[in-house]
Design an enzyme around this catalytic site. Sequence first.
Site, PDB file in Angstrom:
ATOM      1  N   CYS A 271       8.475  -9.737  36.587  1.00  0.00           N
ATOM      2  CA  CYS A 271       7.358  -9.733  37.533  1.00  0.00           C
ATOM      3  C   CYS A 271       7.931  -9.616  38.934  1.00  0.00           C
ATOM      4  CB  CYS A 271       6.567 -11.039  37.404  1.00  0.00           C
ATOM      5  SG  CYS A 271       5.106 -11.046  38.442  1.00  0.00           S
TER       6      CYS A 271
ATOM      7  N   CYS B  64       6.624 -10.830  41.778  1.00  0.00           N
ATOM      8  CA  CYS B  64       6.160 -11.774  42.800  1.00  0.00           C
ATOM      9  C   CYS B  64       7.243 -12.691  43.366  1.00  0.00           C
ATOM     10  CB  CYS B  64       4.985 -12.606  42.289  1.00  0.00           C
ATOM     11  SG  CYS B  64       5.440 -13.814  41.040  1.00  0.00           S
TER      12      CYS B  64
ATOM     13  N   CYS C 137       2.441  -9.494  42.608  1.00  0.00           N
ATOM     14  CA  CYS C 137       3.182  -9.154  41.396  1.00  0.00           C
ATOM     15  C   CYS C 137       3.437  -7.659  41.244  1.00  0.00           C
ATOM     16  CB  CYS C 137       2.442  -9.689  40.171  1.00  0.00           C
ATOM     17  SG  CYS C 137       2.209 -11.475  40.249  1.00  0.00           S
TER      18      CYS C 137
ATOM     19  N   LYS D  22      -2.986 -14.165  30.473  1.00  0.00           N
ATOM     20  CA  LYS D  22      -2.503 -14.989  31.578  1.00  0.00           C
ATOM     21  C   LYS D  22      -3.634 -15.100  32.604  1.00  0.00           C
ATOM     22  CE  LYS D  22       0.876 -15.289  35.271  1.00  0.00           C
ATOM     23  NZ  LYS D  22       2.156 -14.866  35.816  1.00  0.00           N
TER      24      LYS D  22
ATOM     25  N   ARG E 180       4.866 -21.904  42.350  1.00  0.00           N
ATOM     26  CA  ARG E 180       4.948 -21.058  43.542  1.00  0.00           C
ATOM     27  C   ARG E 180       5.749 -21.729  44.642  1.00  0.00           C
ATOM     28  NH1 ARG E 180      -1.158 -18.516  43.040  1.00  0.00           N
ATOM     29  NH2 ARG E 180      -0.755 -17.620  40.962  1.00  0.00           N
TER      30      ARG E 180
ATOM     31  N   ARG F  23      -4.425 -13.674  43.165  1.00  0.00           N
ATOM     32  CA  ARG F  23      -4.059 -12.842  42.026  1.00  0.00           C
ATOM     33  C   ARG F  23      -5.248 -12.509  41.117  1.00  0.00           C
ATOM     34  NH1 ARG F  23       1.060 -13.433  43.219  1.00  0.00           N
ATOM     35  NH2 ARG F  23       2.313 -15.284  42.828  1.00  0.00           N
TER      36      ARG F  23
ATOM     37  N   GLU G  67      -7.117  -8.420  25.702  1.00  0.00           N
ATOM     38  CA  GLU G  67      -5.797  -8.308  26.340  1.00  0.00           C
ATOM     39  C   GLU G  67      -4.683  -8.385  25.295  1.00  0.00           C
ATOM     40  OE1 GLU G  67      -4.579  -7.655  29.191  1.00  0.00           O
ATOM     41  OE2 GLU G  67      -5.969  -8.161  30.792  1.00  0.00           O
TER      42      GLU G  67
ATOM     43  N   LYS H 168      -1.465 -18.446  28.565  1.00  0.00           N
ATOM     44  CA  LYS H 168      -0.941 -19.231  29.678  1.00  0.00           C
ATOM     45  C   LYS H 168      -2.030 -19.466  30.706  1.00  0.00           C
ATOM     46  CE  LYS H 168       2.243 -18.697  33.495  1.00  0.00           C
ATOM     47  NZ  LYS H 168       2.840 -17.747  34.361  1.00  0.00           N
TER      48      LYS H 168
ATOM     49  N   SER I 202       3.726 -25.183  35.278  1.00  0.00           N
ATOM     50  CA  SER I 202       4.198 -26.133  36.286  1.00  0.00           C
ATOM     51  C   SER I 202       3.173 -27.206  36.650  1.00  0.00           C
ATOM     52  CB  SER I 202       4.619 -25.366  37.540  1.00  0.00           C
ATOM     53  OG  SER I 202       3.556 -24.567  38.029  1.00  0.00           O
TER      54      SER I 202
ATOM     55  N   TYR J 166       8.741 -27.050  30.506  1.00  0.00           N
ATOM     56  CA  TYR J 166       9.764 -27.702  31.327  1.00  0.00           C
ATOM     57  C   TYR J 166      10.260 -28.974  30.640  1.00  0.00           C
ATOM     58  CZ  TYR J 166       7.973 -24.326  34.601  1.00  0.00           C
ATOM     59  OH  TYR J 166       7.597 -23.141  35.162  1.00  0.00           O
TER      60      TYR J 166
HETATM   61  C1  PBG Z   1       5.234 -14.811  37.737  1.00  0.00           C
HETATM   62  C2  PBG Z   1       4.986 -16.080  36.997  1.00  0.00           C
HETATM   63  C3  PBG Z   1       4.264 -17.200  37.382  1.00  0.00           C
HETATM   64  C4  PBG Z   1       4.450 -18.145  36.373  1.00  0.00           C
HETATM   65  C5  PBG Z   1       5.239 -17.556  35.392  1.00  0.00           C
HETATM   66  N1  PBG Z   1       5.550 -16.277  35.789  1.00  0.00           N
HETATM   67  C6  PBG Z   1       3.502 -17.499  38.613  1.00  0.00           C
HETATM   68  C7  PBG Z   1       2.254 -16.798  38.928  1.00  0.00           C
HETATM   69  O1  PBG Z   1       1.757 -15.943  38.197  1.00  0.00           O
HETATM   70  O2  PBG Z   1       1.750 -17.095  40.014  1.00  0.00           O
HETATM   71  C8  PBG Z   1       3.890 -19.520  36.382  1.00  0.00           C
HETATM   72  C9  PBG Z   1       4.692 -20.530  35.646  1.00  0.00           C
HETATM   73  C10 PBG Z   1       4.350 -21.942  35.957  1.00  0.00           C
HETATM   74  O3  PBG Z   1       3.415 -22.253  36.704  1.00  0.00           O
HETATM   75  O4  PBG Z   1       5.051 -22.804  35.423  1.00  0.00           O
HETATM   76  N2  PBG Z   1       4.097 -14.029  37.907  1.00  0.00           N
END
Ligand code: PBG
Length: 323
Positions: A120, A122, A130, A195, A205, A217, A233, A248, A274, A313
Amino acid sequence: MSFPTHRMRRLRRTQRLRNLVRETRLTPESMIYPIFVCPGSNVRKEIGSMPGQYNLSVDQAVNVAREAEKAGIAGIILFGIPKEKDELGSDCYSDDGIVQEALRAIRENVRDLLLVTDICLCEYTSHGHCGLIRHGDVENDATLQLLAESALTHVRAGADMVAPSDMMDGRVMAIRHKLDAEGFSGIPVMAYSAKYASAFYGPFREAAGSAPQFGDRRSYQMDPPNAREALREIQLDVDEGADIVMVKPALAYLDIIARAREAFDVPLAAYQVSGEYAMIEAAARNGWIDRERIIIESATAIKRAGADIILTYYALELARLLS
Ligand code: PBG
């Protein structure tokens, strides 16, 4: 016959009995640990909103990879924090990019740990989106080539699997074609298929410095109220050649995981993101919850809903807790 005939409590009486009839089992072998690789050496900088998780320089990432291998988890997924970000996200598809460098160093030191990379732009773009920006919008088709190029450089540097998370249309096919054309037809693609545009990515982020500098996004990630769309999707990614599909975030989307499990026979991954991590850590720090039980219960719920693979994590810690 005495009343009641069915006594559900019979099989709950002892731990041995409960283990015997347990329907869902967590194993480190099905877990993938996300790490953030940054420039420098000997850097191990804790992420403010993700206590216990770090930005790691390459040498430190090698140590964590060794630890992951020893813990018996399936693999790690790498995210890169480049020295410099630019409009085009160049570090993402440079042979000397931060992730490429980390892959080469890690590959030299661990043998069979799976090295997965997030694909990605970003984390690498100055604007934090992205894909490429044209006329203030994220351009789909021009981005595909760069994503495919990123995947190729990752695989050349030692990645075992690539995981596009950008949500551009057609990225799985673009990556598949590129890898096949370059002699890497054996490298699987794990697609972040469903996603969502989620507030649960907030701490990530901060970790990656990847918050969009304008807008959000929502024009490419999915709208949280939609479930049927997630199945579309996933279907598209399967048709384009995805080997593993992903939902996700995880805990707020267990219904999507369950429906995907029903509808598709491909391996299904879920990403405990996260924000899910941060909420558990924050509550635990306040003494409001039993941290370890919540960690296990959450991962179990994700698996019970139908995920074969969990990106979390907590992978290293779960491996410890389960042993
Ligand atoms: C990249 C990406 C993101 C995450 C995984 N790959 C961030 C986003 O889409 O803003 C998020 C992972 C997380 O929050 O642990 N695009």
